[in-house]
Design a protein around this motif. Structure first.
Motif, mmCIF file in Angstrom:
data_model
loop_
_atom_site.group_PDB
_atom_site.id
_atom_site.type_symbol
_atom_site.label_atom_id
_atom_site.label_comp_id
_atom_site.label_asym_id
_atom_site.label_seq_id
_atom_site.Cartn_x
_atom_site.Cartn_y
_atom_site.Cartn_z
ATOM 1 N N SER A 9 33.724 2.666 12.568
ATOM 2 C CA SER A 9 32.876 3.618 10.928
ATOM 3 C C SER A 9 31.346 3.277 11.285
ATOM 4 C CB SER A 9 32.892 2.434 10.709
ATOM 5 O OG SER A 9 32.369 1.809 9.588
ATOM 6 N N ALA A 10 30.295 3.251 11.408
ATOM 7 C CA ALA A 10 29.432 4.264 12.258
ATOM 8 C C ALA A 10 29.226 5.288 12.031
ATOM 9 C CB ALA A 10 28.796 3.508 12.955
ATOM 10 N N LYS A 11 29.991 6.381 13.018
ATOM 11 C CA LYS A 11 30.175 7.238 13.244
ATOM 12 C C LYS A 11 30.054 8.367 12.191
ATOM 13 C CE LYS A 11 32.561 11.023 15.861
ATOM 14 N NZ LYS A 11 33.463 11.818 17.263
ATOM 15 N N HIS A 12 31.587 7.541 11.226
ATOM 16 C CA HIS A 12 31.864 8.308 10.060
ATOM 17 C C HIS A 12 31.057 8.216 9.161
ATOM 18 C CE1 HIS A 12 34.302 9.475 6.120
ATOM 19 N NE2 HIS A 12 33.489 8.637 5.928
ATOM 20 N N THR A 13 30.032 6.782 8.996
ATOM 21 C CA THR A 13 29.350 6.343 8.104
ATOM 22 C C THR A 13 27.656 8.409 8.573
ATOM 23 O OG1 THR A 13 28.941 4.798 7.843
ATOM 24 C CG2 THR A 13 27.214 5.468 7.223
ATOM 25 N N MET A 14 27.717 8.133 9.642
ATOM 26 C CA MET A 14 26.249 9.031 9.940
ATOM 27 C C MET A 14 26.759 10.697 9.855
ATOM 28 S SD MET A 14 24.233 7.925 11.879
ATOM 29 C CE MET A 14 22.919 9.183 12.266
#
Length: 192
Positions: free
Chosen positions: A57-62
């Motif tokens: 999820s963090a990677k997607h947000t980044m």
């Protein structure tokens, strides 16, 4: 007892216990008397799966934020509190007439020169601890407005400075044309 391990099954099964998903793998062992013994490895992968999902999820947000920053027409540059460049979008190159490659892993101090950038807004922001806007002229003679905004940590120290650069050459040109037009209009009325 000593055991030798036969090849474990590659199949990992899942079951739920007290609302927690547990995983297990069955394998065969042979003891010192050549008797076959079945073993089970029980794994609680709940935390690993949770961390994996959070990282995903963090990677997607980044990636989303990167797309947004790259999609900006204005140039965006981010430094740490000491003026070291952390991020620069591709529009910054167009607006500020400084190649992205010349900015990466540099300190804004390296870019200061007496002709087109006498000081960096990053250092003015660092010293005043306030949002600062200043006009600059690029190497190729265009007028830009550069705004630096501090981002503070919990102790009130500047941890990042976000710099936004916008080309205002066209605005200056339009302002000059409007001024000339008003002067012509004023002379016309004076002649009448």
């Amino acid at each position: 007892k000593k055991y030798s391990l036969n090849t474990p099954s590659s199949l990992i099964e899942e079951f739920e216990y007290n609302d927690i998903k547990l995983h297990y793998q069955i394998f065969q062992m042979v003891d010192s008397k050549d008797e076959e013994v079945t073993g089970i490895i029980l794994l609680n992968l709940h935390d690993n799966i949770k961390v994996h999902n959070e990282l995903k999820s963090a990677k997607h947000t980044m990636e989303e934020l990167e797309e947004i920053l790259e999609g900006s027409w204005d140039g965006i540059l981010v430094t740490d509190g000491d003026g070291n460049v952390l991020y620069v979008n591709s529009s910054y190159e167009r607006v500020a007439a400084i190649r992205v490659e010349d900015l990466k892993n540099k300190n804004m101090r390296d870019l200061i020169n007496p002709v087109w950038m006498k000081n960096s807004v990053a250092f003015v922001v660092r010293d005043t601890k306030k949002t600062v806007s200043k006009a600059q002229v690029t190497k190729d003679g265009r007028d830009i407005i550069v705004t630096g905004t501090p981002i503070f940590d919990e102790e009130g120290n500047i941890k990042k400075i976000v710099i936004n650069a916008r080309d205002i050459t066209e605005i200056y040109r339009l302002r000059e044309e409007l001024t000339k037009s008003k002067e012509h209009e004023l002379r016309y009325y004076e002649n009448i």
